[in-house]
Design an enzyme around this catalytic site. Structure first.
Site, mmCIF file in Angstrom:
data_model
loop_
_atom_site.group_PDB
_atom_site.id
_atom_site.type_symbol
_atom_site.label_atom_id
_atom_site.label_comp_id
_atom_site.label_asym_id
_atom_site.label_seq_id
_atom_site.Cartn_x
_atom_site.Cartn_y
_atom_site.Cartn_z
ATOM 1 N N HIS A 268 0.846 -1.307 -0.164
ATOM 2 C CA HIS A 268 -0.244 0.002 -0.002
ATOM 3 C C HIS A 268 0.803 1.295 0.022
ATOM 4 C CE1 HIS A 268 -3.354 2.435 0.662
ATOM 5 N NE2 HIS A 268 -3.727 2.072 1.972
ATOM 6 N N HIS A 307 -2.269 -2.176 -9.775
ATOM 7 C CA HIS A 307 -3.145 -1.628 -9.071
ATOM 8 C C HIS A 307 -4.446 -2.524 -8.686
ATOM 9 C CE1 HIS A 307 -5.748 1.485 -7.080
ATOM 10 N NE2 HIS A 307 -4.578 1.979 -6.492
ATOM 11 N N ASP A 363 2.710 5.570 -6.681
ATOM 12 C CA ASP A 363 4.253 5.544 -6.058
ATOM 13 C C ASP A 363 5.120 5.247 -6.791
ATOM 14 O OD1 ASP A 363 2.903 5.501 -3.223
ATOM 15 O OD2 ASP A 363 2.116 3.389 -3.644
#
Ligand code: CMC
Length: 436
Positions: A268, A307, A363
């Protein structure tokens, strides 16, 4: 108009049932009537990791993973990132509408007023070991805030909920900055409300001996945009944790601490830190093909890729790429960006990634910008947690006000042994195989 219902035939009993379809969903509880006999509990759905289960109705964030669309309260993320301040977006997420000029002024000063922390919180933070991970410090300190504000337990009182919300949004940058300086053994810099949300945070992080620290305009705006992009992302792991823990009517600090714990995981929010380690490990462009091969061989994941919801380019990653070039104009180019760009190029033309619809996520590039700005990798997830607090709190409020919500309590499919009698120690033999 098409009949908005689903007809199911149970082949065990030949009985037929019709259940309504609402907004593309059937209610799992409607399946409970499907039974083989009076003693049957009724049909349940089995959905590990909630791959296809909507746990709530929400009016906060809209996400279309196939089209790569992200909207807060209906506004496209691209427009918000271009035109708003972070606190303006925070207001939108928490109140449902963009603020007027007067509302925003009041909101800004309210949040900044609550940026100060109790001196005992400071002492509490001083107890952490010098190399404690900043996420660990943040998580524990946010949980400890409940002991400073015991009235926060009144979660059904809207005025108290609002006060804790403003407090938490206001204090997050202070806690994060103190955790950072504690790590370096540097004296804490107290918040300066006049500087605004991000500049104040930068001041608390980086002010040294100069009489007045002046944040660079480009870097301050970049941080503002990054905060906007991270503010909410509907029912991700940490937000679902926030809702699940909050549904037990725990206080918002304990609840947010649980969400921070969920965010810290490498799959995460912790992924941004892992991306930097990965780019460091790869080191040179020439090592990329071998690294990609090791990912395909299942040795590790390509961090910052993939994702649960996006099966297309993450719109946040697109904006972040643009921010990166603006930041590098000021800081100089972080050489890791060249490895990242090449890695992305190779991955996006590779059958393994194409087939699985794996694209860079938020990210992938954020850490490279943060590093160029002067943050250590272990700060990156904290930088995710500060703005996500707004999303967590908006979702928490929505959950508490939703008459359909109750304490979160999933069912299970029991697969353990049937009832059996206790075996006394002397009959158990010398060795046993036990699943840890
Ligand atoms: N590298 C290599 N293979 C991957 C990756 C990856 N990053 N992500 C998914 N896959 C493969 C996975 O092994 C599986 O392959 P197969 O079908 O052969 O078994 C397939 O793609 C489907 O993946 P999944 O694990 O079923 O997907 P998921 O929805 O359960 O997981 C994810 C989503 C984000 C946890 C995963 O993509 C991942 O671990 N990514 C790396 C960590 C990361 O970047 N996390 C940040 C997510 S975005 C920000 C946030 O929300 O925090």
């Amino acid at each position: 108009m098409a009949d908005e219902s689903l007809t199911i035939t149970d082949n065990r009993t030949q009985k037929t049932y019709t259940v309504p379809i609402e907004k593309g969903t059937v209610r799992a509880m409607d399946l409970r009537q499907i039974k083989t006999g009076p003693d049957d509990f009724g049909l349940m759905t089995y959905d590990p990791a909630f791959m296809n289960t909507a746990s709530c109705k929400s009016a906060i964030t809209y996400l279309d993973g196939d089209a790569g669309i992200l909207r807060y309260r209906g506004y496209p993320i691209e427009q918000l990132a271009e035109n708003c301040t972070f606190l303006e977006v925070a207001y939108l997420l928490l109140h449902g509408e963009l603020p007027t000029e007067t509302e925003l002024e009041k909101w800004n000063s309210e949040i900044m007023y609550h940026s100060l922390i109790h001196e005992n919180v400071k002492s509490f933070m001083g107890g952490f070991h010098y190399d404690a991970h900043p996420m660990g410090i943040l998580m524990s300190t946010v949980a400890a805030l409940a002991t400073f504000y015991p009235e926060s337990r009144n979660i059904h009182d809207p005025a108290s909920r609002r006060l804790q919300t403003v407090r938490l949004v206001g204090k997050m940058p202070t806690l994060a900055a103190f955790a950072y300086r504690h790590r370096l053994g540097m004296p804490y810099i107290y918040p300066d409300p006049d500087l605004g949300y991000t500049r104040n945070y930068m001041n608390m992080l980086w002010k040294r001996t100069e009489p007045k620290y002046a944040a660079n305009d480009v870097l301050a705006r970049a941080l503002e945009v990054l905060f906007i992009l991270h503010a909410d992302h509907e029912q991700n792991c940490s937000t679902s944790t926030m809702r699940a823990v909050g549904s037990s009517t725990a206080d918002p600090y304990a609840t947010a601490a649980a969400a921070i714990a969920a965010l810290s995981g490498p799959l995460h929010g912790g992924a941004n830190e892992e991306v930097l380690h990965m780019l460091h490990l790869i080191g040179e462009k020439q090592n990329i093909p071998a690294y990609i091969q090791s990912v395909k061989d299942g040795k590790h994941k390509l961090m910052g890729f993939g994702h649960r919801v996006y099966k297309n380019y993450d719109p946040r990653a697109r904006i972040i790429k643009q921010v990166a070039s603006e930041v590098f104009e000021v800081t100089g180019r972080n050489p890791k960006i060249d490895i990242a760009l090449e890695l992305e190029k190779i991955a996006l033309s590779d059958e393994y990634f194409i087939k699985r619809k794996l694209y860079p996520n938020v990210d992938f590039y954020s850490g490279i910008i943060y590093e160029a700005m002067g943050f250590n990798p272990d700060q990156f997830t904290v930088l995710f947690g500060i703005p996500r607090t707004v999303g967590w709190l908006a979702q928490w409020q929505e959950m508490l006000q939703d008459p359909e919500q109750k304490i979160a309590r999933p069912r299970q499919v029991y697969i353990g042994p049937d009832s059996r009698d206790f075996v006394p120690m002397w009959q158990r033999g010398k060795t046993q195989t036990v699943n840890a």
